[in-house]
Scaffold this active site. Structure first.
Site, PDB file in Angstrom:
ATOM      1  N   THR A  13       0.816  -1.209   0.000  1.00 17.70           N
ATOM      2  CA  THR A  13       0.000   0.000   0.000  1.00 17.70           C
ATOM      3  C   THR A  13       0.855   1.268   0.000  1.00 17.70           C
ATOM      4  OG1 THR A  13      -1.518   1.273   1.407  1.00 17.70           O
ATOM      5  CG2 THR A  13      -0.079  -0.258   2.531  1.00 17.70           C
ATOM      6  N   ASP A  14       0.287   2.351  -0.515  1.00 23.60           N
ATOM      7  CA  ASP A  14       0.985   3.643  -0.477  1.00 23.60           C
ATOM      8  C   ASP A  14       1.111   4.179   0.953  1.00 23.60           C
ATOM      9  OD1 ASP A  14      -1.698   4.294  -0.077  1.00 23.60           O
ATOM     10  OD2 ASP A  14      -1.805   5.774  -1.698  1.00 23.60           O
ATOM     11  N   GLU A  15       0.328   3.606   1.878  1.00 22.43           N
ATOM     12  CA  GLU A  15       0.350   4.125   3.253  1.00 22.43           C
ATOM     13  C   GLU A  15       1.677   3.905   3.949  1.00 22.43           C
ATOM     14  OE1 GLU A  15      -2.906   3.260   5.769  1.00 22.43           O
ATOM     15  OE2 GLU A  15      -4.377   3.424   4.166  1.00 22.43           O
ATOM     16  N   TYR A  65      -1.850  -0.511  11.113  1.00 20.66           N
ATOM     17  CA  TYR A  65      -2.005  -1.171   9.806  1.00 20.66           C
ATOM     18  C   TYR A  65      -0.820  -0.855   8.900  1.00 20.66           C
ATOM     19  CZ  TYR A  65      -3.304  -1.598   4.896  1.00 20.66           C
ATOM     20  OH  TYR A  65      -3.267  -1.872   3.555  1.00 20.66           O
ATOM     21  N   LYS A 125       2.225  -3.243   7.360  1.00 19.58           N
ATOM     22  CA  LYS A 125       2.452  -3.411   5.906  1.00 19.58           C
ATOM     23  C   LYS A 125       3.892  -2.998   5.571  1.00 19.58           C
ATOM     24  CE  LYS A 125       0.105  -4.552   3.023  1.00 19.58           C
ATOM     25  NZ  LYS A 125      -0.230  -5.900   2.477  1.00 19.58           N
TER      26      LYS A 125
HETATM   27  P1  NAD Z   1      -9.601  -7.311   2.422  1.00 17.48           P
HETATM   28  O1  NAD Z   1      -9.608  -7.030   3.882  1.00 17.48           O
HETATM   29  O2  NAD Z   1     -10.835  -7.062   1.628  1.00 17.48           O
HETATM   30  O3  NAD Z   1      -9.189  -8.842   2.166  1.00 17.48           O
HETATM   31  C1  NAD Z   1      -8.185  -9.474   2.899  1.00 17.48           C
HETATM   32  C2  NAD Z   1      -8.331 -10.997   2.689  1.00 17.48           C
HETATM   33  O4  NAD Z   1      -7.275 -11.645   3.418  1.00 17.48           O
HETATM   34  C3  NAD Z   1      -9.656 -11.563   3.229  1.00 17.48           C
HETATM   35  O5  NAD Z   1     -10.220 -12.460   2.309  1.00 17.48           O
HETATM   36  C4  NAD Z   1      -9.242 -12.277   4.509  1.00 17.48           C
HETATM   37  O6  NAD Z   1     -10.082 -13.383   4.825  1.00 17.48           O
HETATM   38  C5  NAD Z   1      -7.828 -12.720   4.165  1.00 17.48           C
HETATM   39  N1  NAD Z   1      -7.017 -12.926   5.366  1.00 17.48           N
HETATM   40  C6  NAD Z   1      -6.879 -12.089   6.431  1.00 17.48           C
HETATM   41  N2  NAD Z   1      -6.094 -12.642   7.373  1.00 17.48           N
HETATM   42  C7  NAD Z   1      -5.710 -13.849   6.879  1.00 17.48           C
HETATM   43  C8  NAD Z   1      -4.873 -14.894   7.382  1.00 17.48           C
HETATM   44  N3  NAD Z   1      -4.303 -14.815   8.596  1.00 17.48           N
HETATM   45  N4  NAD Z   1      -4.683 -15.978   6.612  1.00 17.48           N
HETATM   46  C9  NAD Z   1      -5.264 -16.080   5.377  1.00 17.48           C
HETATM   47  N5  NAD Z   1      -6.080 -15.142   4.867  1.00 17.48           N
HETATM   48  C10 NAD Z   1      -6.287 -14.034   5.610  1.00 17.48           C
HETATM   49  O7  NAD Z   1      -8.366  -6.505   1.842  1.00 17.48           O
HETATM   50  P2  NAD Z   1      -8.188  -5.791   0.418  1.00 17.48           P
HETATM   51  O8  NAD Z   1      -8.710  -4.427   0.491  1.00 17.48           O
HETATM   52  O9  NAD Z   1      -8.651  -6.715  -0.635  1.00 17.48           O
HETATM   53  O10 NAD Z   1      -6.581  -5.682   0.371  1.00 17.48           O
HETATM   54  C11 NAD Z   1      -5.804  -6.742  -0.171  1.00 17.48           C
HETATM   55  C12 NAD Z   1      -4.345  -6.363  -0.115  1.00 17.48           C
HETATM   56  O11 NAD Z   1      -4.131  -5.172  -0.865  1.00 17.48           O
HETATM   57  C13 NAD Z   1      -3.823  -6.073   1.297  1.00 17.48           C
HETATM   58  O12 NAD Z   1      -2.523  -6.592   1.398  1.00 17.48           O
HETATM   59  C14 NAD Z   1      -3.819  -4.557   1.390  1.00 17.48           C
HETATM   60  O13 NAD Z   1      -2.810  -4.111   2.268  1.00 17.48           O
HETATM   61  C15 NAD Z   1      -3.475  -4.196  -0.052  1.00 17.48           C
HETATM   62  N6  NAD Z   1      -3.971  -2.881  -0.520  1.00 17.48           N
HETATM   63  C16 NAD Z   1      -5.283  -2.539  -0.371  1.00 17.48           C
HETATM   64  C17 NAD Z   1      -5.734  -1.319  -0.899  1.00 17.48           C
HETATM   65  C18 NAD Z   1      -7.196  -0.900  -0.792  1.00 17.48           C
HETATM   66  O14 NAD Z   1      -7.539   0.200  -1.203  1.00 17.48           O
HETATM   67  N7  NAD Z   1      -8.099  -1.731  -0.300  1.00 17.48           N
HETATM   68  C19 NAD Z   1      -4.845  -0.475  -1.535  1.00 17.48           C
HETATM   69  C20 NAD Z   1      -3.494  -0.855  -1.652  1.00 17.48           C
HETATM   70  C21 NAD Z   1      -3.082  -2.074  -1.157  1.00 17.48           C
HETATM   71  O1  DAU Z   2      -4.166   3.937   0.432  1.00 17.62           O
HETATM   72  C1  DAU Z   2      -4.385   2.562   0.375  1.00 17.62           C
HETATM   73  C2  DAU Z   2      -5.213   2.129   1.571  1.00 17.62           C
HETATM   74  O2  DAU Z   2      -6.530   2.587   1.324  1.00 17.62           O
HETATM   75  C3  DAU Z   2      -5.186   0.626   1.786  1.00 17.62           C
HETATM   76  O3  DAU Z   2      -3.891   0.230   2.142  1.00 17.62           O
HETATM   77  C4  DAU Z   2      -6.161   0.213   2.894  1.00 17.62           C
HETATM   78  O4  DAU Z   2      -6.216  -1.194   2.990  1.00 17.62           O
HETATM   79  C5  DAU Z   2      -7.537   0.744   2.536  1.00 17.62           C
HETATM   80  O5  DAU Z   2      -8.453   0.443   3.578  1.00 17.62           O
HETATM   81  C6  DAU Z   2      -7.482   2.247   2.313  1.00 17.62           C
HETATM   82  O6  DAU Z   2      -7.160   2.940   3.554  1.00 17.62           O
HETATM   83  P1  DAU Z   2      -7.961   4.262   4.000  1.00 17.62           P
HETATM   84  O7  DAU Z   2      -7.864   4.373   5.467  1.00 17.62           O
HETATM   85  O8  DAU Z   2      -7.590   5.415   3.156  1.00 17.62           O
HETATM   86  O9  DAU Z   2      -9.462   3.791   3.535  1.00 17.62           O
HETATM   87  P2  DAU Z   2     -10.909   3.945   4.204  1.00 17.62           P
HETATM   88  O10 DAU Z   2     -11.871   3.433   3.187  1.00 17.62           O
HETATM   89  O11 DAU Z   2     -10.984   3.383   5.574  1.00 17.62           O
HETATM   90  O12 DAU Z   2     -11.075   5.520   4.319  1.00 17.62           O
HETATM   91  C7  DAU Z   2     -10.914   6.386   3.212  1.00 17.62           C
HETATM   92  C8  DAU Z   2     -11.024   7.811   3.703  1.00 17.62           C
HETATM   93  O13 DAU Z   2     -12.376   8.062   4.121  1.00 17.62           O
HETATM   94  C9  DAU Z   2     -10.164   8.102   4.919  1.00 17.62           C
HETATM   95  O14 DAU Z   2      -9.669   9.418   4.827  1.00 17.62           O
HETATM   96  C10 DAU Z   2     -11.130   7.986   6.102  1.00 17.62           C
HETATM   97  C11 DAU Z   2     -12.445   8.436   5.508  1.00 17.62           C
HETATM   98  N1  DAU Z   2     -13.681   7.815   6.052  1.00 17.62           N
HETATM   99  C12 DAU Z   2     -13.716   6.466   6.194  1.00 17.62           C
HETATM  100  C13 DAU Z   2     -14.863   5.840   6.626  1.00 17.62           C
HETATM  101  C14 DAU Z   2     -14.935   4.340   6.814  1.00 17.62           C
HETATM  102  C15 DAU Z   2     -14.784   8.617   6.324  1.00 17.62           C
HETATM  103  O15 DAU Z   2     -14.768   9.850   6.183  1.00 17.62           O
HETATM  104  N2  DAU Z   2     -15.932   7.996   6.739  1.00 17.62           N
HETATM  105  C16 DAU Z   2     -16.018   6.642   6.914  1.00 17.62           C
HETATM  106  O16 DAU Z   2     -17.098   6.147   7.312  1.00 17.62           O
END
Ligand code: NAD
Ligand code: DAU
Length: 330
Positions: A119-121, A146, A150
């Site tokens: 992630t970019d975080e 988190y 990562k």
């Molecule tokens: P998600 O939470 O939707 O899915 C995570 C999956 O991992 C789930 O299916 C969960 O059951 C599985 N999991 C969790 N713990 C586990 C364990 N101990 N063993 C096996 N499986 C396990 O997450 P996502 O949003 O799909 O993110 C996927 C990946 O992409 C992550 O590594 C996250 O850091 C990265 N990422 C997410 C975003 C975003 O915007 N969501 C952006 C950049 C990177």
């Molecule tokens: O940047 C990549 C990341 O983006 C991933 O690594 C994470 O897995 C993914 O969850 C996401 O992180 P954020 O914390 O940015 O995503 P989230 O959807 O939780 O929140 C997006 C923005 O919206 C953040 O600034 C918080 C805000 N927010 C979130 C929720 C759930 C609200 O204002 N209201 C809400 O109810």
């Protein structure tokens, strides 16, 4: 080609499996997923080319056997939600750190190609007016449990490349949106609140900026890195999609037919990162990847339609998710 997808029942992983079946006729997919609250077997395509193994990523024997049988491993499995990590960091250490270590050991043992999804975080956050964006050389500076876990997992991957010659690439992507995202996340939470007759919730003043990318663009870039990425390198993935949360909220309420002020401001997230922004030049120039979903409004409309049409998918998770938010006052 045998592809092992960890976390393939989650949001991005399941969309990766769908994309792989559509675009790679030669691929057979094994999903390793422990089906936590965030995993959903129903997100996976019903297809004989896909097999689901329910197991924890720290289960070394199972991981070793699955890696031994794979041509490439794509590592999505993680605890992924910042708010949960502030409530209880423990599972984040378990899955994101020990889980990645377990997988690296198996890849080292079997000489298996690995792509690590991050992630970019890990880079922390930017000022609103900072002219620089995140690049592969930006120093790590994570803010939350988190993002710290990562970042730790990324550093483990880099060390296993350098010290043990594991053939691994890394990618760091910005905020994804699209179908099958858990209702705890910003966009699906607001859409499903509105569908439920509840008011959407904006943290603080909503000035925080996220760099939105469609999940299929992220996953196409992941395939580009697997196909052409150089071992040991980091590829940043983003689609020049910076928007502040107020703007995204306004687009959701407008698209769903509500008045512009039909949402609540709630308490801000502690340590809330202000802005993320990705410079994806290396990924574009070296791998020839570019995003195809360049119209956020159209992508958001399709995402809203998906949640409208698939209440069966999100309904089971909604009440428990909102209860958790009620408990932490957001
Ligand atoms: P998600 O939470 O939707 O899915 C995570 C999956 O991992 C789930 O299916 C969960 O059951 C599985 N999991 C969790 N713990 C586990 C364990 N101990 N063993 C096996 N499986 C396990 O997450 P996502 O949003 O799909 O993110 C996927 C990946 O992409 C992550 O590594 C996250 O850091 C990265 N990422 C997410 C975003 C975003 O915007 N969501 C952006 C950049 C990177
Ligand atoms: O940047 C990549 C990341 O983006 C991933 O690594 C994470 O897995 C993914 O969850 C996401 O992180 P954020 O914390 O940015 O995503 P989230 O959807 O939780 O929140 C997006 C923005 O919206 C953040 O600034 C918080 C805000 N927010 C979130 C929720 C759930 C609200 O204002 N209201 C809400 O109810």
């Amino acid at each position: 080609m045998k592809v092992l997808v960890t976390g393939g029942a989650g949001f991005i992983g399941s969309n990766f499996v769908h994309l792989t079946l559509r675009s790679r006729p030669e691929a057979a997919v094994t999903v390793l997923d422990s089906l936590t609250y965030a995993g959903n077997a129903a997100s996976l395509p019903d297809d004989e080319r896909v097999q689901l193994v329910k197991a924890d990523i720290v289960d070394a024997d199972t991981v070793d056997a699955l890696v031994a049988d794979a041509d490439v491993v794509v590592h999505f499995a993680a605890e992924s939600h910042n708010d949960n990590s502030l409530d209880d960091p423990t599972p984040f250490l378990h899955t994101n750190v020990i889980g990645t270590f377990t997988l690296l050991e198996a890849c080292r043992h079997h000489g298996t190609r690995l792509h690590h999804v991050s992630t970019d975080e890990v880079y922390g956050d930017l000022e609103l007016d900072d002219p620089d964006r995140f690049s592969p050389t930006t120093p790590y500076n994570p803010s939350s449990p988190y993002s710290a876990t990562k970042a730790s997992s990324d550093l483990l991957v880099r060390a296993w490349v350098r010290s043990f010659g594991v053939e691994a690439t890394l990618s760091n992507c910005s905020n994804n949106y699209g179908p099958r995202q858990h209702v705890e996340k910003f966009i699906p939470r607001q859409i499903t609140n509105i569908l439920d007759g509840q008011r959407p919730k904006l943290y603080g003043a909503g000035l925080n900026v996220r760099d939105w990318i469609h999940v299929d663009d992220h996953n196409a870039a992941v395939w580009a890195v697997i196909d052409g990425g150089r071992p040991g390198q980091t590829y940043l993935i983003g689609a020049d999609g910076e928007l502040d949360n107020r703007t995204v909220m306004a687009a959701i309420v407008r698209e769903m037919g509500l008045e512009p002020d039909a949402f609540d401001h709630v308490e801000d997230r502690p340590g809330h990162d202000l802005r993320y922004a990705i410079d994806a030049s290396r990924t574009r120039e070296e791998l020839g990847w570019s995003p195809r979903f360049n119209d956020f409004a159209a992508g958001l409309r399709d995402t809203i339609a998906w949640y409208r049409d698939n209440e069966w998918w999100w309904r089971p998770a909604k009440a428990a998710t909102e209860l958790r938010y009620e408990r932490i006052g957001r």
